[in-house]
Design a protein around this motif. Structure first.
Motif, PDB file in Angstrom:
ATOM      1  N   UNK A 114       0.859  -1.182   0.000  1.00  0.00           N
ATOM      2  CA  UNK A 114       0.000   0.000   0.000  1.00  0.00           C
ATOM      3  C   UNK A 114       0.899   1.236   0.000  1.00  0.00           C
ATOM      4  N   UNK A 115       0.801   2.032  -1.046  1.00  0.00           N
ATOM      5  CA  UNK A 115       1.691   3.184  -1.189  1.00  0.00           C
ATOM      6  C   UNK A 115       1.532   4.159  -0.029  1.00  0.00           C
ATOM      7  N   UNK A 116       0.305   4.366   0.425  1.00  0.00           N
ATOM      8  CA  UNK A 116       0.080   5.314   1.525  1.00  0.00           C
ATOM      9  C   UNK A 116       0.700   4.801   2.820  1.00  0.00           C
ATOM     10  N   UNK A 117       0.511   3.530   3.095  1.00  0.00           N
ATOM     11  CA  UNK A 117       1.070   2.966   4.324  1.00  0.00           C
ATOM     12  C   UNK A 117       2.595   2.955   4.283  1.00  0.00           C
ATOM     13  N   UNK A 118       3.167   2.729   3.087  1.00  0.00           N
ATOM     14  CA  UNK A 118       4.623   2.686   2.949  1.00  0.00           C
ATOM     15  C   UNK A 118       5.242   4.073   2.857  1.00  0.00           C
ATOM     16  N   UNK A 119       4.411   5.102   2.712  1.00  0.00           N
ATOM     17  CA  UNK A 119       4.926   6.461   2.596  1.00  0.00           C
ATOM     18  C   UNK A 119       5.436   6.799   1.211  1.00  0.00           C
ATOM     19  N   UNK A 120       5.039   6.010   0.200  1.00  0.00           N
ATOM     20  CA  UNK A 120       5.469   6.268  -1.185  1.00  0.00           C
ATOM     21  C   UNK A 120       4.638   7.403  -1.752  1.00  0.00           C
ATOM     22  N   UNK A 121       5.306   8.487  -2.109  1.00  0.00           N
ATOM     23  CA  UNK A 121       4.611   9.667  -2.631  1.00  0.00           C
ATOM     24  C   UNK A 121       4.891   9.920  -4.111  1.00  0.00           C
ATOM     25  N   UNK A 122       5.781   9.105  -4.707  1.00  0.00           N
ATOM     26  CA  UNK A 122       6.131   9.334  -6.114  1.00  0.00           C
ATOM     27  C   UNK A 122       6.578   8.022  -6.751  1.00  0.00           C
ATOM     28  N   UNK A 123       6.307   7.906  -8.042  1.00  0.00           N
ATOM     29  CA  UNK A 123       6.758   6.767  -8.844  1.00  0.00           C
ATOM     30  C   UNK A 123       7.543   7.301 -10.040  1.00  0.00           C
ATOM     31  N   UNK A 124       8.705   6.713 -10.289  1.00  0.00           N
ATOM     32  CA  UNK A 124       9.483   7.024 -11.484  1.00  0.00           C
ATOM     33  C   UNK A 124       9.409   5.812 -12.402  1.00  0.00           C
ATOM     34  N   UNK A 125       8.824   6.012 -13.579  1.00  0.00           N
ATOM     35  CA  UNK A 125       8.717   4.936 -14.553  1.00  0.00           C
ATOM     36  C   UNK A 125       9.996   4.893 -15.385  1.00  0.00           C
ATOM     37  N   UNK A 126      10.716   3.784 -15.298  1.00  0.00           N
ATOM     38  CA  UNK A 126      11.960   3.628 -16.053  1.00  0.00           C
ATOM     39  C   UNK A 126      11.915   2.313 -16.825  1.00  0.00           C
ATOM     40  N   UNK A 127      10.851   2.149 -17.596  1.00  0.00           N
ATOM     41  CA  UNK A 127      10.643   0.893 -18.332  1.00  0.00           C
ATOM     42  C   UNK A 127      10.793   1.100 -19.835  1.00  0.00           C
ATOM     43  N   UNK A 128      11.455   2.206 -20.205  1.00  0.00           N
ATOM     44  CA  UNK A 128      11.866   2.339 -21.590  1.00  0.00           C
ATOM     45  C   UNK A 128      10.969   3.175 -22.472  1.00  0.00           C
ATOM     46  N   UNK A 129      11.178   2.981 -23.763  1.00  0.00           N
ATOM     47  CA  UNK A 129      10.501   3.757 -24.797  1.00  0.00           C
ATOM     48  C   UNK A 129      10.053   2.810 -25.908  1.00  0.00           C
ATOM     49  N   UNK A 130       9.186   3.304 -26.745  1.00  0.00           N
ATOM     50  CA  UNK A 130       8.875   2.591 -27.978  1.00  0.00           C
ATOM     51  C   UNK A 130       8.992   3.561 -29.143  1.00  0.00           C
ATOM     52  N   UNK A 131       9.375   3.050 -30.309  1.00  0.00           N
ATOM     53  CA  UNK A 131       9.538   3.936 -31.459  1.00  0.00           C
ATOM     54  C   UNK A 131       8.193   4.348 -32.045  1.00  0.00           C
ATOM     55  N   UNK A 132       8.203   5.445 -32.768  1.00  0.00           N
ATOM     56  CA  UNK A 132       7.001   5.914 -33.459  1.00  0.00           C
ATOM     57  C   UNK A 132       7.372   6.210 -34.908  1.00  0.00           C
ATOM     58  N   UNK A 133       7.095   5.240 -35.746  1.00  0.00           N
ATOM     59  CA  UNK A 133       7.414   5.389 -37.163  1.00  0.00           C
ATOM     60  C   UNK A 133       6.149   5.498 -38.012  1.00  0.00           C
ATOM     61  N   UNK A 134       5.070   5.985 -37.421  1.00  0.00           N
ATOM     62  CA  UNK A 134       3.815   6.064 -38.160  1.00  0.00           C
ATOM     63  C   UNK A 134       3.905   7.003 -39.345  1.00  0.00           C
ATOM     64  N   UNK A 135       4.882   7.885 -39.355  1.00  0.00           N
ATOM     65  CA  UNK A 135       5.050   8.833 -40.453  1.00  0.00           C
ATOM     66  C   UNK A 135       5.714   8.202 -41.669  1.00  0.00           C
ATOM     67  N   UNK A 136       6.186   6.974 -41.531  1.00  0.00           N
ATOM     68  CA  UNK A 136       6.805   6.276 -42.662  1.00  0.00           C
ATOM     69  C   UNK A 136       5.779   5.315 -43.251  1.00  0.00           C
TER      70      UNK A 136
END
Length: 420
Positions: A334-356
């Motif tokens: 439980x984030x509230x019980x654990x005192x977690x006030x922020x999350x940093x997402x570091x799970x990468x990126x995906x490409x966007x080639x829809x313009x090709x």
């Protein structure tokens, strides 16, 4: 693309003015091939704007080998900081003096009349015989859909937008992802005195120093950076694997998550979901730690074999041993019980080639090519991981990759002229 006047034509158009696009321009200039480079931001933008304050290279400075422009400083075994990387890129740009238009976005590439490629940009329409895509694959930051269910009182930021610990609200922080960005941001927060939680993924890890020498120097001598994707056991799938984690911070060191656990970092398995303030994890922490260590030990073993085979005098090191084991694997917190006030997402990126608008992509939206050359005549990619070798996508391999593509374009252009 219907205009009352004809589009301007170039033999080659390069999309992207980063280190890969500038290197491509340099190679084309050496062959007197007319071209133009379109960069939607400014030179060095992603290094300047999309990295955290303490960011530095993971690979040592001696690996910075842009075409005819090796590292210029006096610390080849060090690791350039963010501002130094920008300076290196800008100095290379001055050397290349590319025909570049900054602040111009390319919004469409498609096959047009006379088999030419049509390029729509924010600066107007163009045509080309060849288009080189040098935009990289880090277009869209990945944040899972279930992140939307997190209460607004808990801040969320992607690694692309993380800058420093003071940016986050007071309290404990969960970093999701243990690739290179995730572990370095975790360490950044930990060193700042923040209480950190880390959702550990499947990324492998590497030694930094081993048997008296920097590991990348050993691996370079072993030929690892020359390993081509067609010789890799995973084949094309190698392009989708996460890089080994370690850091260049403060002169460089390895990252052993078990040691951080001893120092108070709370480790969990991979992120599984979010239900309100309840954070859910998979029961794979022990597995992920063990597999990362197996890769670490295998790299050491490869170096040991090389040293023995070549009768190299090198200091011995004690065998690797685990300094910590998880007693249990919490599946939720439980984030509230654990005192977690922020999350940093570091799970990468995906490409966007829809313009090709050309048929060169697999079902996941990734381009298909051999050494950057696609099956669509005139379309090429450069600056991507495992374009050809393990060094591709890094400063180390760009010169070889762009030289090959420039030679290919020159040969094809000559054939086209002969046929005409």
């Amino acid at each position: 693309m219907n205009q009352p006047h004809p589009s301007e034509h170039y033999p080659v158009i390069i999309v992207g003015g980063g280190q890969a696009g500038l290197s491509m321009s340099y190679q084309l200039q050496k062959r007197d091939i007319r071209h133009i480079v379109f960069e939607k931001n400014r030179i060095g933008h992603s290094w300047r704007a999309d990295r955290w304050d303490s960011f530095c290279l993971v690979t040592p400075n001696w690996q910075c080998r842009l075409p005819d422009f090796p590292y210029q400083g006096d610390d080849p075994k060090g690791f350039m900081l963010k501002d130094e990387i920008v300076e290196y890129i800008e100095a290379f740009a001055r050397k290349v003096d590319a025909p570049i238009k900054q602040g111009v976005a390319v919004t469409r590439v498609r096959r047009g009349k006379q088999d030419r490629l049509e390029i729509r940009t924010s600066d107007g329409d163009y045509t080309a015989d060849h288009v080189v895509v040098a935009t990289g694959g880090y277009d869209i930051p990945i944040v899972p859909d279930y992140a939307h269910s997190l209460p607004q009182r808990i801040a969320q930021v992607h690694s692309m937008h993380y800058r420093n610990p003071g940016q986050l609200p007071p309290g404990e922080v969960l970093v999701v992802g243990s690739g290179q960005s995730g572990v370095q941001i975790m360490e950044d927060l930990h060193l700042a005195g923040r209480k950190v939680h880390l959702a550990v993924g499947s990324a492998p890890r590497s030694p930094r120093l081993y048997r008296g020498r920097e590991t990348t120097e050993w691996l370079y001598d072993l030929g690892f950076y020359d390993l081509t994707v067609d010789r890799h056991p995973l084949g094309d799938e190698a392009r989708h694997k996460t890089n080994h984690y370690l850091t260049g911070r403060n002169g460089g060191h390895e990252i052993d998550l078990r040691r951080f656990a001893l120092e108070g970092v709370k480790l969990y398995g991979s992120m599984a979901g979010i239900q309100g303030a309840r954070l859910e994890f998979k029961p794979d922490l022990r597995k992920n730690l063990d597999e990362a260590d197996e890769v670490y030990a295998r790299i050491r073993a490869d170096i040991d074999k090389y040293i023995a085979a070549n009768r190299i005098g090198a200091p011995e090191e004690a065998p690797f041993r685990k300094v910590w084991e998880p007693e249990s694997e919490p599946l939720s917190v439980d984030a509230d019980e654990a005192g977690i006030t922020a999350i940093v997402w570091a799970i990468g990126f995906r490409p966007d080639y829809r313009w090709i608008e050309l048929p060169v992509f697999d079902g996941r939206g990734h381009p298909q090519f051999r050494r950057g050359v696609t099956d669509a005549p005139g379309l090429y990619f450069v600056g991507l991981p495992w374009l050809n070798t393990w060094g591709s996508g890094r400063f180390l391999g760009i010169a070889e990759d762009t030289e090959y593509l420039a030679a290919t374009i020159a040969e094809r252009s000559a054939s086209q002229r002969a046929a005409a």
